[in-house]
Design a protein around this motif. Structure first.
Motif, PDB file in Angstrom:
ATOM      1  N   LEU A  16       0.928  -1.112   0.142  1.00 11.39           N
ATOM      2  CA  LEU A  16       0.180  -0.110  -0.015  1.00 11.39           C
ATOM      3  C   LEU A  16       0.898   1.346  -0.089  1.00 11.39           C
ATOM      4  N   ARG A  17       2.023   1.274   0.746  1.00 14.71           N
ATOM      5  CA  ARG A  17       2.457   2.395   0.854  1.00 14.71           C
ATOM      6  C   ARG A  17       3.747   2.588  -0.291  1.00 14.71           C
ATOM      7  N   ASP A  18       4.497   1.452  -0.643  1.00 13.91           N
ATOM      8  CA  ASP A  18       5.610   1.729  -1.663  1.00 13.91           C
ATOM      9  C   ASP A  18       5.093   1.237  -3.099  1.00 13.91           C
ATOM     10  N   ILE A  19       4.068   0.746  -3.256  1.00  9.36           N
ATOM     11  CA  ILE A  19       3.614   0.371  -4.664  1.00  9.36           C
ATOM     12  C   ILE A  19       2.388   1.344  -4.700  1.00  9.36           C
ATOM     13  N   GLU A  20       1.492   1.521  -4.077  1.00 10.41           N
ATOM     14  CA  GLU A  20       0.313   2.243  -4.342  1.00 10.41           C
ATOM     15  C   GLU A  20       0.451   3.713  -3.876  1.00 10.41           C
ATOM     16  N   GLY A  21       1.527   4.038  -2.877  1.00  8.90           N
ATOM     17  CA  GLY A  21       1.989   5.352  -2.536  1.00  8.90           C
ATOM     18  C   GLY A  21       0.721   5.980  -1.749  1.00  8.90           C
ATOM     19  N   LEU A  22       0.100   5.358  -0.843  1.00 11.57           N
ATOM     20  CA  LEU A  22      -0.848   5.876  -0.032  1.00 11.57           C
ATOM     21  C   LEU A  22      -0.404   6.402   1.379  1.00 11.57           C
ATOM     22  N   SER A  23      -0.859   7.169   1.862  1.00  9.50           N
ATOM     23  CA  SER A  23      -0.485   7.944   3.029  1.00  9.50           C
ATOM     24  C   SER A  23      -0.571   7.188   4.307  1.00  9.50           C
ATOM     25  N   TYR A  24       0.439   7.472   5.304  1.00  6.16           N
ATOM     26  CA  TYR A  24       0.270   6.783   6.549  1.00  6.16           C
ATOM     27  C   TYR A  24      -1.348   6.497   7.434  1.00  6.16           C
TER      28      TYR A  24
END
Length: 163
Positions: A118-126
Motif C-alpha cells: 500500500l505504501r511503496d507500490i500504491e503510494g497511500l499515506s500513512y
C-alpha cells in the motif's frame, strides 16, 4: 457519491495494486473490473464508507489474492514467461529481481506485506493505510520499517549467496 467522480478515478491505482499481486495484465484488468462491479452493487453503502480509496483497495487486494490462490490461476500460470526485448539478458535479470522481490514480499507476515504494498507500490499515506488496516499511524511506520528491512536483508542474502 457518484460513480464517475468518486469511484472511477481510482481505476489506475487499483490496476497497479492488482498488477503488483497478479503480474498479468489480463488478470489485473479483470480484477479491477470486478472491483468496480462490487462497488456498484454496494452503492447503497457508499454514504457510510468513510474512505472510498481504502475500501476499494481492500476489495481489489482481496480479489487479487483470491485470484492468485485459485487452482485455475496456478494451472494456467505454472511459471512466468519472459518477453524478448532488445537486451534479453538485461530483461531477464530485471525480471528475476522483480520476481525475487515479489516472493520476498509474499513471505512477509500479513500486516507487513499489506503495508509495504500500500505504501511503496500504491503510494497511500500513512493515515490512509492506518484507516484501511485499523492500525495507528505509528504502527504502520514500525511495520513498514520492519518490512523494508526484512526484504532488503533477504534480497542481499539471496544475491550474495546465489540462493
Amino acid at each position: 457519491m457518484d460513480l464517475r467522480t468518486d469511484i472511477l478515478p481510482h481505476r489506475d491505482r487499483l490496476y497497479r495494486l492488482a498488477l503488483s499481486i497478479v503480474p498479468h495484465t489480463a488478470e489485473a484488468e479483470d480484477i479491477v473490473q470486478e472491483t468496480m462491479l462490487r462497488a456498484w452493487e454496494r452503492r447503497s453503502e457508499w454514504p457510510s464508507i468513510q474512505n472510498m480509496a481504502a475500501w476499494l483497495s481492500q476489495v481489489c487486494r482481496r480479489l487479487a489474492l483470491d485470484c492468485k490462490k485459485s487452482s485455475a490461476y496456478q494451472a494456467s500460470h505454472p511459471s512466468e514467461k519472459v518477453e524478448v526485448s532488445h537486451d534479453p539478458s538485461a530483461h531477464l535479470e530485471a525480471r528475476e529481481a522483480y520476481e525475487l522481490c515479489q516472493q520476498l514480499i509474499e513471505q512477509l507476515p500479513s500486516p507487513q506485506s499489506d503495508i509495504l504494498r500500500l505504501r511503496d507500490i500504491e503510494g497511500l499515506s500513512y493515515r490512509d493505510i492506518a484507516t484501511h488496516l485499523s492500525l495507528s499511524e505509528d504502527q504502520v511506520r514500525v511495520y513498514l520499517h520492519r518490512a523494508r528491512e526484512k526484504v532488503r536483508e533477504q534480497y542481499v542474502r539471496m544475491q550474495d549467496y546465489g540462493l
